[in-house]
Design a protein around this motif. Sequence first.
Motif, short mmCIF file in Angstrom:
data_model
loop_
_atom_site.label_atom_id
_atom_site.label_comp_id
_atom_site.label_asym_id
_atom_site.label_seq_id
_atom_site.Cartn_x
_atom_site.Cartn_y
_atom_site.Cartn_z
N GLY A 134 0.84 -1.19 0.00
CA GLY A 134 0.00 0.00 0.00
C GLY A 134 0.87 1.24 0.00
N ASP A 135 0.73 2.09 1.00
CA ASP A 135 1.51 3.32 1.01
C ASP A 135 2.77 3.21 1.87
N THR A 136 3.11 1.99 2.32
CA THR A 136 4.37 1.83 3.04
C THR A 136 5.30 0.88 2.28
N THR A 137 6.58 1.02 2.55
CA THR A 137 7.58 0.14 1.95
C THR A 137 8.26 -0.63 3.08
N VAL A 138 8.22 -1.96 2.98
CA VAL A 138 8.94 -2.80 3.94
C VAL A 138 10.33 -3.08 3.38
N LYS A 139 11.35 -2.67 4.11
CA LYS A 139 12.72 -2.90 3.65
C LYS A 139 13.23 -4.21 4.25
N ALA A 140 12.89 -5.31 3.60
CA ALA A 140 13.23 -6.64 4.12
C ALA A 140 14.75 -6.84 4.15
N LEU A 141 15.42 -6.36 3.10
CA LEU A 141 16.89 -6.31 3.08
C LEU A 141 17.27 -4.92 2.65
N GLY A 151 11.71 -11.96 11.14
CA GLY A 151 11.48 -10.69 10.45
C GLY A 151 12.76 -9.94 10.10
N SER A 152 13.93 -10.53 10.38
CA SER A 152 15.19 -9.82 10.12
C SER A 152 15.64 -9.90 8.66
N GLY A 153 14.99 -10.76 7.87
CA GLY A 153 15.32 -10.83 6.45
C GLY A 153 15.96 -12.14 5.99
N GLY A 170 17.10 -6.30 8.40
CA GLY A 170 17.48 -6.20 7.00
C GLY A 170 18.90 -5.78 6.72
N VAL A 171 19.71 -5.67 7.77
CA VAL A 171 21.13 -5.36 7.55
C VAL A 171 22.00 -6.37 8.31
#
Length: 224
Positions: free
Chosen positions: A16-23, A43-45, A218-219
């Motif tokens: 939707g209007d958010t971006t999930v930065k999985a990595l 959930g860390s990627g 994600g890092v």
Amino acid sequence: YPVIKTEKLKRYYNMGDTTVKALDGVDIEIHSGEMVSVMGPSGSGKSTLMHLVGCLDSPSHGSILIDGEDISAFNEAQLAAIRNRKIGFVFQQFNLLSKTTILDNVATPLMYARVNAAERHRRAENALVRVGLGDRIYHRPNELSGGQRQRAAIARALVTEPSLILADEPTGALDSKTGEQIIELFHELHKEGNSFLVVTHDPEVSAECQRTIRLRDGVIEEAG
Ligand code: ADP
Ligand code: ADP
């Protein structure tokens, strides 16, 4: 070349209007013959990284090289070809075909490699002997214990002689003694020159690997 090299690897999901930065910018290198674990909270990627390294998904930004070849911009068909040639998969729940003998389960990846039936069976039997199931080749999965099923799944991962074996919680469905035996088998295969990337929550499994990559949000927190 390293078996796997990623550079500023990013995978974003638009929700939707958010971006999930999985990595969000991951640099890793796995060298031929290494046995490396990936740890990190839920959930860390980890799954996202496995999917990218396993050629099941493509990055949003950055690159991923397998044996020196940049696959970042590959289409589905190109990814499938690389995946079948270079990656062996081992899952928590084994993912064996239940109505099919162990021999045919293990031979299945060779169908994509256009290997004829006699040769497929010869190589599958060979792989089953290597994991200690040479006397079980005509059994079906439900006639085997959990540890034997995972051995069969490992034989299926080995049969194409992949550059890398990707294992996702390989001991997660096994009791601790059986899990130790599976890790012992990984060790033997590692000594024979196979490369492993193992996602695990189990510190004992991780301790058996040469180094541990730790992910958080994600890092990379630690590359080992
Ligand atoms: P695990 O932690 O065992 O690797 P999964 O990879 O299935 O579990 O899921 C990890 C996280 O990613 C969970 O929080 C899950 O809700 C989320 N997730 C997985 N797939 C999707 C999806 N298609 N859409 C939204 N969230 C997802
Ligand atoms: P892990 O395997 O370490 O649990 P994941 O790679 O599954 O982590 O998830 C990392 C992040 O990306 C989480 O915030 C998760 O909810 C999200 N995510 C994973 N897959 C999807 C998806 N298909 N769609 C949307 N969000 C996802």
